[in-house]
Scaffold this motif. Structure first.
Motif, PDB file in Angstrom:
ATOM      1  N   VAL A  13       0.860  -1.184   0.000  1.00  0.00           N
ATOM      2  CA  VAL A  13       0.000   0.000   0.000  1.00  0.00           C
ATOM      3  C   VAL A  13       0.900   1.239   0.000  1.00  0.00           C
ATOM      4  O   VAL A  13       1.624   1.478   0.981  1.00  0.00           O
ATOM      5  N   LEU A  14       0.863   1.987  -1.083  1.00  0.00           N
ATOM      6  CA  LEU A  14       1.614   3.250  -1.152  1.00  0.00           C
ATOM      7  C   LEU A  14       0.644   4.327  -0.674  1.00  0.00           C
ATOM      8  O   LEU A  14      -0.142   4.878  -1.460  1.00  0.00           O
ATOM      9  N   ASP A  15       0.668   4.594   0.621  1.00  0.00           N
ATOM     10  CA  ASP A  15      -0.330   5.477   1.225  1.00  0.00           C
ATOM     11  C   ASP A  15      -0.308   6.847   0.548  1.00  0.00           C
ATOM     12  O   ASP A  15       0.756   7.459   0.403  1.00  0.00           O
ATOM     13  N   GLY A  16      -1.473   7.302   0.123  1.00  0.00           N
ATOM     14  CA  GLY A  16      -1.567   8.669  -0.409  1.00  0.00           C
ATOM     15  C   GLY A  16      -0.998   8.850  -1.810  1.00  0.00           C
ATOM     16  O   GLY A  16      -0.661   9.973  -2.188  1.00  0.00           O
ATOM     17  N   VAL A  17      -0.888   7.769  -2.596  1.00  0.00           N
ATOM     18  CA  VAL A  17      -0.349   7.880  -3.958  1.00  0.00           C
ATOM     19  C   VAL A  17      -1.479   7.641  -4.956  1.00  0.00           C
ATOM     20  O   VAL A  17      -1.861   6.514  -5.229  1.00  0.00           O
ATOM     21  N   ASN A  26       1.969  17.448  -9.257  1.00  0.00           N
ATOM     22  CA  ASN A  26       1.750  16.023  -9.029  1.00  0.00           C
ATOM     23  C   ASN A  26       3.091  15.352  -8.712  1.00  0.00           C
ATOM     24  O   ASN A  26       3.891  15.078  -9.615  1.00  0.00           O
ATOM     25  N   ALA A  27       3.345  15.077  -7.445  1.00  0.00           N
ATOM     26  CA  ALA A  27       4.645  14.526  -7.045  1.00  0.00           C
ATOM     27  C   ALA A  27       4.872  13.135  -7.622  1.00  0.00           C
ATOM     28  O   ALA A  27       6.011  12.726  -7.845  1.00  0.00           O
ATOM     29  N   ASN A 411       2.481  -1.047   4.512  1.00  0.00           N
ATOM     30  CA  ASN A 411       2.076   0.321   4.169  1.00  0.00           C
ATOM     31  C   ASN A 411       3.322   1.202   4.225  1.00  0.00           C
ATOM     32  O   ASN A 411       4.003   1.256   5.248  1.00  0.00           O
ATOM     33  N   TYR A 412       3.604   1.867   3.102  1.00  0.00           N
ATOM     34  CA  TYR A 412       4.642   2.904   3.063  1.00  0.00           C
ATOM     35  C   TYR A 412       3.939   4.252   3.204  1.00  0.00           C
ATOM     36  O   TYR A 412       3.106   4.614   2.358  1.00  0.00           O
ATOM     37  N   ALA A 413       4.318   5.002   4.235  1.00  0.00           N
ATOM     38  CA  ALA A 413       3.579   6.204   4.616  1.00  0.00           C
ATOM     39  C   ALA A 413       3.932   7.444   3.808  1.00  0.00           C
ATOM     40  O   ALA A 413       3.220   8.447   3.853  1.00  0.00           O
ATOM     41  N   ASN A 414       5.028   7.399   3.062  1.00  0.00           N
ATOM     42  CA  ASN A 414       5.642   8.629   2.522  1.00  0.00           C
ATOM     43  C   ASN A 414       4.702   9.520   1.711  1.00  0.00           C
ATOM     44  O   ASN A 414       4.650  10.737   1.936  1.00  0.00           O
ATOM     45  N   GLY A 415       4.000   8.931   0.728  1.00  0.00           N
ATOM     46  CA  GLY A 415       3.164   9.743  -0.164  1.00  0.00           C
ATOM     47  C   GLY A 415       2.136  10.545   0.617  1.00  0.00           C
ATOM     48  O   GLY A 415       1.810  11.683   0.281  1.00  0.00           O
ATOM     49  N   ASP A 416       1.630   9.952   1.695  1.00  0.00           N
ATOM     50  CA  ASP A 416       0.595  10.618   2.480  1.00  0.00           C
ATOM     51  C   ASP A 416       1.164  11.584   3.512  1.00  0.00           C
ATOM     52  O   ASP A 416       0.763  12.747   3.571  1.00  0.00           O
ATOM     53  N   MET A 417       2.081  11.113   4.327  1.00  0.00           N
ATOM     54  CA  MET A 417       2.548  11.959   5.439  1.00  0.00           C
ATOM     55  C   MET A 417       3.319  13.172   4.924  1.00  0.00           C
ATOM     56  O   MET A 417       3.243  14.248   5.499  1.00  0.00           O
ATOM     57  N   VAL A 418       4.061  12.992   3.844  1.00  0.00           N
ATOM     58  CA  VAL A 418       4.771  14.140   3.269  1.00  0.00           C
ATOM     59  C   VAL A 418       3.767  14.992   2.488  1.00  0.00           C
ATOM     60  O   VAL A 418       3.798  16.217   2.546  1.00  0.00           O
ATOM     61  N   THR A 429      10.630  14.149  -3.465  1.00  0.00           N
ATOM     62  CA  THR A 429      11.706  13.329  -2.884  1.00  0.00           C
ATOM     63  C   THR A 429      11.133  12.052  -2.268  1.00  0.00           C
ATOM     64  O   THR A 429      11.703  10.967  -2.397  1.00  0.00           O
ATOM     65  N   ALA A 430       9.984  12.191  -1.608  1.00  0.00           N
ATOM     66  CA  ALA A 430       9.352  11.015  -0.982  1.00  0.00           C
ATOM     67  C   ALA A 430       9.081   9.944  -2.032  1.00  0.00           C
ATOM     68  O   ALA A 430       9.350   8.757  -1.822  1.00  0.00           O
ATOM     69  N   MET A 431       8.569  10.357  -3.188  1.00  0.00           N
ATOM     70  CA  MET A 431       8.253   9.379  -4.241  1.00  0.00           C
ATOM     71  C   MET A 431       9.522   8.746  -4.814  1.00  0.00           C
ATOM     72  O   MET A 431       9.547   7.559  -5.134  1.00  0.00           O
ATOM     73  N   ALA A 432      10.579   9.544  -4.941  1.00  0.00           N
ATOM     74  CA  ALA A 432      11.838   8.993  -5.455  1.00  0.00           C
ATOM     75  C   ALA A 432      12.419   7.983  -4.462  1.00  0.00           C
ATOM     76  O   ALA A 432      12.931   6.923  -4.849  1.00  0.00           O
TER      77      ALA A 432
END
Ligand code: 3PG
Ligand code: CO
Length: 541
Positions: A13-17, A26-27, A411-418, A429-432
């Protein structure tokens, strides 16, 4: 079609992507993410609904969120969610006919005491809705309550970043009208939701302690009104968004206007549980509570809007019954003796455990379920957009190499929390960073002869600018800069089947009405089982 892949199956789960064609702001599209782009182009790929009615929210104007998203992912079904259940309970009058509402109001009347409300003051409809609070205040007034206090948490995360004045003004107007005819209804304290009160998953109890001191003891920096507090605090930190504002207490000549006293009653008007559980425990638990020193705890009757955790259970009293989520994926796989592994970092840990299992924090069967939490940093995540993606991946790679688990979820939080910080550069950067970790993880899945399903619970970093609904162009601040967007999006989310050995038979059905609730059936089919009839159908042809 039931089929059994020979190796492990991993849900990522790519949270928030989310998915949207627009590139500006669009990151997901702006990031250097060669693997993600390659997968979208070369694997089985489709997009799924993750908002509105497809996840049990009142309307399709409601953006998705992690609670409803993970409930749908983990149960394969669509349930009416808190936002809808509370609307219905207010409209039908069931909330006010219920025994908990009666107990609260009777106690306040008997003791000539104060009815307190605390919660998130916005119309975000993720944790709360201001209309629910207004309905309760009006009803309390009509039932004879003469003194009420609102402890207002400022949002800027599920709604525009600097919108708190809209909700505070609305609240002040409602309270002023209700205060006519001898009533005394006022705002008593408040602060940014990421600074006080609304911690989750025990990431930072100090936030809850600060909230407790402001709301319960009236201890904090004082202001004559909430709007004046907002103005001053914003002036002191230019550029600050509402969620990060410090706490405040409203005081008049006699001192703080709303400390909680013996005999009072307290309602948390948030319906969503993750960020309400810790404060609920502080109110409900006796001397065994050790997370912080509560000082002299007033003798209040406390109720939540909903039951927040069915396993603890918490809170002791609640106004509206929660969605009764049954027949979950975990409950299906346990009797089949499928060994499962769930992992995330603290900020999303409960998403893949508690929300995944229908808002229950316990396990169905210890023997088949392994949970792992990687402690999150305690920072605003635009400062560390990589978050704990590498550490999570390390642990997952070991779990795969152990050969113990047939079904794994992460769950990877990056897309959402950032994404929630509104900082586009950090989100890129979070997506990279995510792409680099996906490269490592997918290599390990390939080695283990496995398959991965890559998806998201809702959109967020796919739209980092507020868009003008009429023109479709980014909104501007008064200084001409683009207005950052901090909330989730209404966009569809990706669904990618990573199948390096060609184990999966059949393509993906092409049905635009499919949503993330269709993934559970897909999962059990790939594990060799027939999905229960009551689940949303599989995505595989
Ligand atoms: C939060 O609690 O951080 C936001 O309100 C919603 O984000 P989430 O649904 O992605 O957790
Ligand atoms: Co979010």
């Amino acid at each position: 079609m039931k089929q059994q892949i020979p190796g492990p199956l991993v849900t990522i789960v790519l949270d928030g992507v989310g998915e949207i064609d627009r590139t500006e702001g669009n990151a997901v599209k702006l990031a250097h993410a060669p693997l993600y782009n390659h997968l979208r182009a070369s694997s089985r790929f489709t997009t799924l609904l993750a908002h509105g009615k497809a996840v049990g929210l009142p309307s399709d104007a409601d953006m998705g969120n992690s609670e409803v998203g993970h409930n749908a992912l983990g149960s394969g079904q669509i349930y009416d969610q808190g936002a809808k259940l509370v609307n219905d309970a207010i409209e039908s009058g069931a909330m006010f006919a219920g025994s908990v509402w009666r107990q609260l109001v009777d106690r306040v009347l008997r003791n000539d005491a104060t009815l307190h409300f605390f919660g998130l003051l916005s119309d975000g409809n993720v944790h709360s809705h201001i209309d629910h609070l207004i309905a309760m205040l009006r009803r309390a007034a009509s039932e004879g309550v003469t003194k009420a206090r609102v402890h207002a948490l400022l949002d800027g995360r599920d709604v525009g970043g600097t919108t708190a004045q809209i909700y505070l003004k609305q609240m002040e107007e409602v309270l002023a009208v209700l205060s006519e005819q001898g009533r005394d209804f006022r705002i008593a304290s408040g602060g940014g939701r990421m600074t006080i009160t609304m911690d989750r998953y025990e990431a930072d109890w100090a936030m809850v302690e600060r909230g407790w001191n402001h709301h319960v003891h009236g201890k904090g920096r004082t202001f004559p009104s909430a709007l004046e507090a907002l103005e001053t605090l914003r002036e002191e930190t230019p550029g600050i968004i509402d969620q990060n504002l410090p706490g405040f207490v409203i005081a008049d000549e006699q001192g703080p206007v709303g400390p909680m006293r013996d005999g009072d009653c307290v309602i948390c008007f948030n319906f969503r549980g993750d960020r309400a559980i810790e404060m609920s425990r502080a109110f409900d638990e006796g001397d065994s509570f050790t997370y912080f020193d509560r000082g002299t705890k007033p003798d209040v009757l406390y109720a939540g809007m909903m039951q927040y955790d069915g396993d603890l259970p918490s809170p002791d009293h609640y106004l509206v019954g929660p969605p009764n989520i049954t027949d979950t994926l975990t409950e299906f796989l346990v009797p089949e003796k499928v060994q499962m592994f769930a992992i995330s970092e603290t900020q999303k840990y409960g998403h893949v455990t508690y929300f995944w299992n229908g808002n229950r924090s316990g396990k169905v069967d210890e023997r088949y379920e392994t949970y792992m939490e990687i402690p999150s940093d305690r920072v605003s995540f635009d400062q560390r957009p990589w978050m704990k993606a590498a550490e999570i991946t390390d642990a997952l790679i070991s779990a795969l190499a152990s050969g113990t688990y047939r079904y794994l979820r992460v769950n990877y939080a990056n897309g959402d929390m950032v994404g929630h910080t509104g900082n586009l550069d950090a989100a890129i950067t979070a997506m990279a960073c995510l792409d680099i970790q996906l490269q490592r993880l997918l290599a390990a899945i390939k080695k283990a002869n496995g398959v991965a399903l890559i998806t998201a619970d809702h959109g967020n970093c796919d739209e980092m600018f507020e868009l003008d609904k009429k023109t479709g162009q980014p909104k501007r601040e008064t200084d001409g800069s683009i207005k950052p967007k901090t909330s989730h999006t209404l966009n569809r989310v990706p669904f990618i089947v990573y199948d390096p050995h060609g184990h999966v038979k059949g393509g993906l059905k092409d049905d635009p009405s499919f949503g993330i609730a269709n993934i559970a059936a897909t999962t059990v089919e790939l594990l060799g089982f027939e999905a229960p009839k009551r689940w949303c159908p599989s995505l595989l042809v």
